[in-house]
Design a protein around this motif. Structure first.
Motif, PDB file in Angstrom:
ATOM      1  N   PRO A   5       0.802  -1.222   0.000  1.00 51.72           N
ATOM      2  CA  PRO A   5       0.000   0.000   0.000  1.00 51.72           C
ATOM      3  C   PRO A   5       0.835   1.272   0.000  1.00 51.72           C
ATOM      4  O   PRO A   5       0.364   2.327  -0.415  1.00 51.72           O
ATOM      5  CB  PRO A   5      -0.830  -0.131   1.281  1.00 51.72           C
ATOM      6  CG  PRO A   5      -0.998  -1.609   1.450  1.00 51.72           C
ATOM      7  CD  PRO A   5       0.325  -2.189   1.018  1.00 51.72           C
ATOM      8  N   LEU A   6       2.082   1.187   0.453  1.00 48.93           N
ATOM      9  CA  LEU A   6       2.946   2.370   0.467  1.00 48.93           C
ATOM     10  C   LEU A   6       3.680   2.574  -0.855  1.00 48.93           C
ATOM     11  O   LEU A   6       4.124   3.682  -1.153  1.00 48.93           O
ATOM     12  CB  LEU A   6       3.963   2.273   1.606  1.00 48.93           C
ATOM     13  CG  LEU A   6       3.422   2.517   3.016  1.00 48.93           C
ATOM     14  CD1 LEU A   6       4.517   2.266   4.047  1.00 48.93           C
ATOM     15  CD2 LEU A   6       2.882   3.927   3.159  1.00 48.93           C
ATOM     16  N   THR A   7       3.840   1.519  -1.638  1.00 50.54           N
ATOM     17  CA  THR A   7       4.605   1.641  -2.882  1.00 50.54           C
ATOM     18  C   THR A   7       3.730   1.570  -4.127  1.00 50.54           C
ATOM     19  O   THR A   7       4.222   1.781  -5.231  1.00 50.54           O
ATOM     20  CB  THR A   7       5.672   0.534  -2.969  1.00 50.54           C
ATOM     21  OG1 THR A   7       5.023  -0.752  -2.956  1.00 50.54           O
ATOM     22  CG2 THR A   7       6.650   0.628  -1.808  1.00 50.54           C
ATOM     23  N   ALA A   8       2.448   1.284  -3.965  1.00 46.99           N
ATOM     24  CA  ALA A   8       1.553   1.177  -5.128  1.00 46.99           C
ATOM     25  C   ALA A   8       1.446   2.529  -5.832  1.00 46.99           C
ATOM     26  O   ALA A   8       1.380   3.578  -5.193  1.00 46.99           O
ATOM     27  CB  ALA A   8       0.175   0.711  -4.678  1.00 46.99           C
ATOM     28  N   GLY A  14      -3.188   1.471  -2.901  1.00 43.73           N
ATOM     29  CA  GLY A  14      -2.319   2.064  -1.899  1.00 43.73           C
ATOM     30  C   GLY A  14      -3.125   2.640  -0.761  1.00 43.73           C
ATOM     31  O   GLY A  14      -3.613   1.914   0.106  1.00 43.73           O
ATOM     32  N   ARG A  15      -3.319   3.950  -0.786  1.00 43.17           N
ATOM     33  CA  ARG A  15      -3.982   4.663   0.306  1.00 43.17           C
ATOM     34  C   ARG A  15      -5.366   4.099   0.613  1.00 43.17           C
ATOM     35  O   ARG A  15      -5.777   4.015   1.776  1.00 43.17           O
ATOM     36  CB  ARG A  15      -4.089   6.140  -0.055  1.00 43.17           C
ATOM     37  CG  ARG A  15      -4.704   7.013   1.022  1.00 43.17           C
ATOM     38  CD  ARG A  15      -4.705   8.474   0.580  1.00 43.17           C
ATOM     39  NE  ARG A  15      -5.241   9.357   1.610  1.00 43.17           N
ATOM     40  CZ  ARG A  15      -4.526   9.893   2.595  1.00 43.17           C
ATOM     41  NH1 ARG A  15      -3.246   9.609   2.701  1.00 43.17           N
ATOM     42  NH2 ARG A  15      -5.080  10.696   3.483  1.00 43.17           N
ATOM     43  N   TYR A  16      -6.100   3.709  -0.441  1.00 46.54           N
ATOM     44  CA  TYR A  16      -7.484   3.265  -0.249  1.00 46.54           C
ATOM     45  C   TYR A  16      -7.639   1.744  -0.327  1.00 46.54           C
ATOM     46  O   TYR A  16      -8.742   1.249  -0.581  1.00 46.54           O
ATOM     47  CB  TYR A  16      -8.382   3.932  -1.297  1.00 46.54           C
ATOM     48  CG  TYR A  16      -8.327   5.439  -1.278  1.00 46.54           C
ATOM     49  CD1 TYR A  16      -8.595   6.160  -0.113  1.00 46.54           C
ATOM     50  CD2 TYR A  16      -7.982   6.157  -2.411  1.00 46.54           C
ATOM     51  CE1 TYR A  16      -8.531   7.541  -0.083  1.00 46.54           C
ATOM     52  CE2 TYR A  16      -7.910   7.547  -2.397  1.00 46.54           C
ATOM     53  CZ  TYR A  16      -8.185   8.230  -1.233  1.00 46.54           C
ATOM     54  OH  TYR A  16      -8.125   9.602  -1.215  1.00 46.54           O
ATOM     55  N   ASN A  18      -7.828  -0.600   1.815  1.00 42.06           N
ATOM     56  CA  ASN A  18      -8.827  -1.216   2.688  1.00 42.06           C
ATOM     57  C   ASN A  18     -10.243  -1.050   2.157  1.00 42.06           C
ATOM     58  O   ASN A  18     -11.112  -1.891   2.410  1.00 42.06           O
ATOM     59  CB  ASN A  18      -8.742  -0.613   4.096  1.00 42.06           C
ATOM     60  CG  ASN A  18      -7.520  -1.087   4.858  1.00 42.06           C
ATOM     61  OD1 ASN A  18      -6.940  -2.125   4.535  1.00 42.06           O
ATOM     62  ND2 ASN A  18      -7.098  -0.324   5.855  1.00 42.06           N
ATOM     63  N   ALA A  19     -10.485   0.025   1.412  1.00 39.46           N
ATOM     64  CA  ALA A  19     -11.831   0.272   0.879  1.00 39.46           C
ATOM     65  C   ALA A  19     -12.092  -0.472  -0.417  1.00 39.46           C
ATOM     66  O   ALA A  19     -13.251  -0.644  -0.808  1.00 39.46           O
ATOM     67  CB  ALA A  19     -12.029   1.774   0.652  1.00 39.46           C
ATOM     68  N   THR A  20     -11.019  -0.928  -1.085  1.00 44.03           N
ATOM     69  CA  THR A  20     -11.192  -1.508  -2.426  1.00 44.03           C
ATOM     70  C   THR A  20     -10.735  -2.957  -2.542  1.00 44.03           C
ATOM     71  O   THR A  20     -10.955  -3.580  -3.575  1.00 44.03           O
ATOM     72  CB  THR A  20     -10.406  -0.688  -3.461  1.00 44.03           C
ATOM     73  OG1 THR A  20      -8.999  -0.752  -3.156  1.00 44.03           O
ATOM     74  CG2 THR A  20     -10.846   0.765  -3.465  1.00 44.03           C
ATOM     75  N   GLN A  21     -10.117  -3.511  -1.498  1.00 40.04           N
ATOM     76  CA  GLN A  21      -9.475  -4.810  -1.643  1.00 40.04           C
ATOM     77  C   GLN A  21     -10.453  -5.920  -2.018  1.00 40.04           C
ATOM     78  O   GLN A  21     -10.068  -6.898  -2.674  1.00 40.04           O
ATOM     79  CB  GLN A  21      -8.734  -5.182  -0.366  1.00 40.04           C
ATOM     80  CG  GLN A  21      -9.589  -5.255   0.886  1.00 40.04           C
ATOM     81  CD  GLN A  21      -8.742  -5.522   2.125  1.00 40.04           C
ATOM     82  OE1 GLN A  21      -7.727  -6.211   2.060  1.00 40.04           O
ATOM     83  NE2 GLN A  21      -9.159  -4.972   3.263  1.00 40.04           N
ATOM     84  N   ILE A 354     -14.952   3.654  -3.170  1.00 40.14           N
ATOM     85  CA  ILE A 354     -14.316   4.559  -2.207  1.00 40.14           C
ATOM     86  C   ILE A 354     -15.270   5.698  -1.875  1.00 40.14           C
ATOM     87  O   ILE A 354     -15.453   6.077  -0.707  1.00 40.14           O
ATOM     88  CB  ILE A 354     -13.000   5.122  -2.789  1.00 40.14           C
ATOM     89  CG1 ILE A 354     -11.959   4.016  -2.941  1.00 40.14           C
ATOM     90  CG2 ILE A 354     -12.450   6.242  -1.902  1.00 40.14           C
ATOM     91  CD1 ILE A 354     -10.769   4.410  -3.801  1.00 40.14           C
ATOM     92  N   ALA A 355     -15.896   6.251  -2.915  1.00 40.60           N
ATOM     93  CA  ALA A 355     -16.781   7.404  -2.739  1.00 40.60           C
ATOM     94  C   ALA A 355     -18.027   7.060  -1.935  1.00 40.60           C
ATOM     95  O   ALA A 355     -18.442   7.828  -1.051  1.00 40.60           O
ATOM     96  CB  ALA A 355     -17.181   7.954  -4.110  1.00 40.60           C
TER      97      ALA A 355
END
Length: 447
Positions: A5-8, A14-16, A18-21, A354-355
């Motif tokens: 998530p930090l290098t994507a 990355g940042r989202y 958890n919302a998209t996995q 996400i939205a």
């Protein structure tokens, strides 16, 4: 650097993350390969049952073992296929070789050449992808959107009787009720969900140029159109496009994109409205201990959930627009431009997810500030002018609109006392005057 998530590169992974996995099960490279394997195996089983006479002796007791190949498909299996793809430079052919390897392990040596029999890659891609698309919308998107609508319905009920000054063109207008304004979005989204669910999940299945050429030349007595319809419509639960080139024409998929884009546009409208109500102090937001609203201004609690949602909805709609405009266009019987584009169909859905989650989070933080709503109404007695002039019309009073215009078209504040004094000057009965004086900004809210 290894992917995390930090290098994507994309914030979706990355940042989202958890919302998209949960979308990885439908749109990742692993998922695409798994769905291809699924289609190939179900096609082989259907060939054995209905398609090719010399396969009808096939021992159906092995069907469960064949289906276990995709039911227990692992990352290691996907890596095997990716390794083979490096040799072949062809992703679908690598799936065929994987299945031949697994069939051999089951002792099905005599059946190997009936894997992918008579097909082109797009018979697999244009069934596997709409199948995964259907599952993602059915299992993830629609339930999440319904949860969002449920949240709105609860708020509409909770605020059903709360009077609120309406604003048309940003100016004070006939009062409304907060719950009704939320209900507007419930109805709009509900209508669009109904429309979305009527759009077929179309698939192409018909050989290299859509005519079952290879199937027909090998087994001329089989009704391959009927076979294709049965396999796609019944086994896969999709809708087979009857007349195609090498690829699906994507018209129905484009309709899906347009429908999703319309829903997102409605969500943008909602986010902007709620953002504006927060800026007007109609809503406060729940404060979470330890969280910071501004790096410089410690008092701030920003409406970031609605801003985040609006941004992601815009990203999603830009991509849905491209998908709907590009995919139905292909040179002659096929060009390859759809292939790389199709690999991105999960991206706008991820931004949408996400939205939706962000908007739900924002709605749950809202605290109604009724004192401000009431004060706003109190400061805008001019809005009852519509009510007064309408009753005067009923009474046959001469030029009621013009009469009220003289009173209200002024930069001076219109107060309850000013309205009452004006009513006293009218040449109407005492009963009508009492009726007019009883009208207030918080009672004049319609039905």
């Amino acid at each position: 650097m290894s992917l995390s998530p930090l290098t994507a590169v994309s914030p979706i992974d990355g940042r989202y993350h958890n919302a998209t996995q949960e979308l990885s099960d439908y749109f990742s490279e692993y998922a695409l390969i798994k769905y291809r394997v699924f289609v190939e195996i179900e096609y082989f089983i259907t060939l054995c049952n209905k398609g090719i006479p010399q396969l009808r002796h096939f021992d159906g007791s092995l069907n469960d073992k064949l289906r276990d190949i995709y039911k227990h498909f692992s990352l290691e299996d996907a890596q095997w296929i990716k390794g083979k793809e490096k040799e072949t430079n062809h992703d679908v052919k690598a799936v065929e070789y994987f299945l031949k390897d697994r069939f051999e392990a089951l002792g099905l040596v005599d059946s190997l050449e009936f894997i992918h029999f008579g097909l082109t890659s797009q018979d697999i891609n244009n069934t596997a992808i709409p199948y995964s698309w259907k599952e993602a919308l059915t299992n993830i998107y629609i339930p999440q959107l319904n949860s969002f609508v449920t949240e709105l319905e609860q708020l509409a009920t909770e605020w059903a009787t709360v009077p609120m000054l309406a604003r048309t063109h940003g100016q004070p207008a006939s009062p409304t009720r907060l719950g009704k304004e939320i209900k507007v979005f419930v109805e709009r989204i509900g209508n669009q969900i109904q429309g979305l669910e009527t759009i077929p999940y179309a698939a192409k299945f018909g050989g290299a140029t859509g005519n079952f050429n290879a199937h027909k030349v090998a087994y001329p007595d089989t009704d391959w159109v009927a076979f294709g319809n049965m396999f796609v419509n019944e086994t896969l639960g999709l809708q087979r496009s009857q007349t195609t080139t090498q690829i699906e024409h994507y018209d129905h998929f484009a309709a899906h994109c347009d429908a999703l884009k319309r829903i997102n546009t409605i969500l943008i409208d909602l986010c902007r409205d709620v953002w504006t109500y927060i800026s007007m102090d109609y809503f406060k937001q729940k404060i979470t201990k330890g969280q910071i609203g501004s790096s410089a201004m410690p008092h701030k609690v920003n409406p970031i959930d609605f801003e985040n949602a609006e941004g992601n909805l815009g990203m999603a709609n830009a991509l849905f627009e491209h998908l709907a405009a590009k995919l139905p266009i292909s040179r002659l019987q096929r060009d390859l431009t759809d292939s790389t584009v199709l690999r991105n169909i999960g991206v706008p859905l991820a931004h949408t997810l996400i939205a939706i989650k962000s908007t739900i989070r924002g709605l749950k933080k809202l605290i109604l500030n009724e004192s401000v709503l009431k004060a706003d109404l109190e400061q805008n007695w001019a809005v009852v002018a519509e009510a007064i002039q309408t009753i005067l019309r009923r009474e046959g009073y001469p030029k009621p609109y013009e009469t009220l215009k003289e009173l209200t078209r002024t930069n001076e504040a219109i107060t309850q006392e000013a309205i009452a004094a004006f009513v006293d000057t009218l040449n109407v009965s005492d009963a009508v005057k009492a009726e007019l004086k009883a009208i207030t900004p918080w009672s004049y809210t319609g039905v």
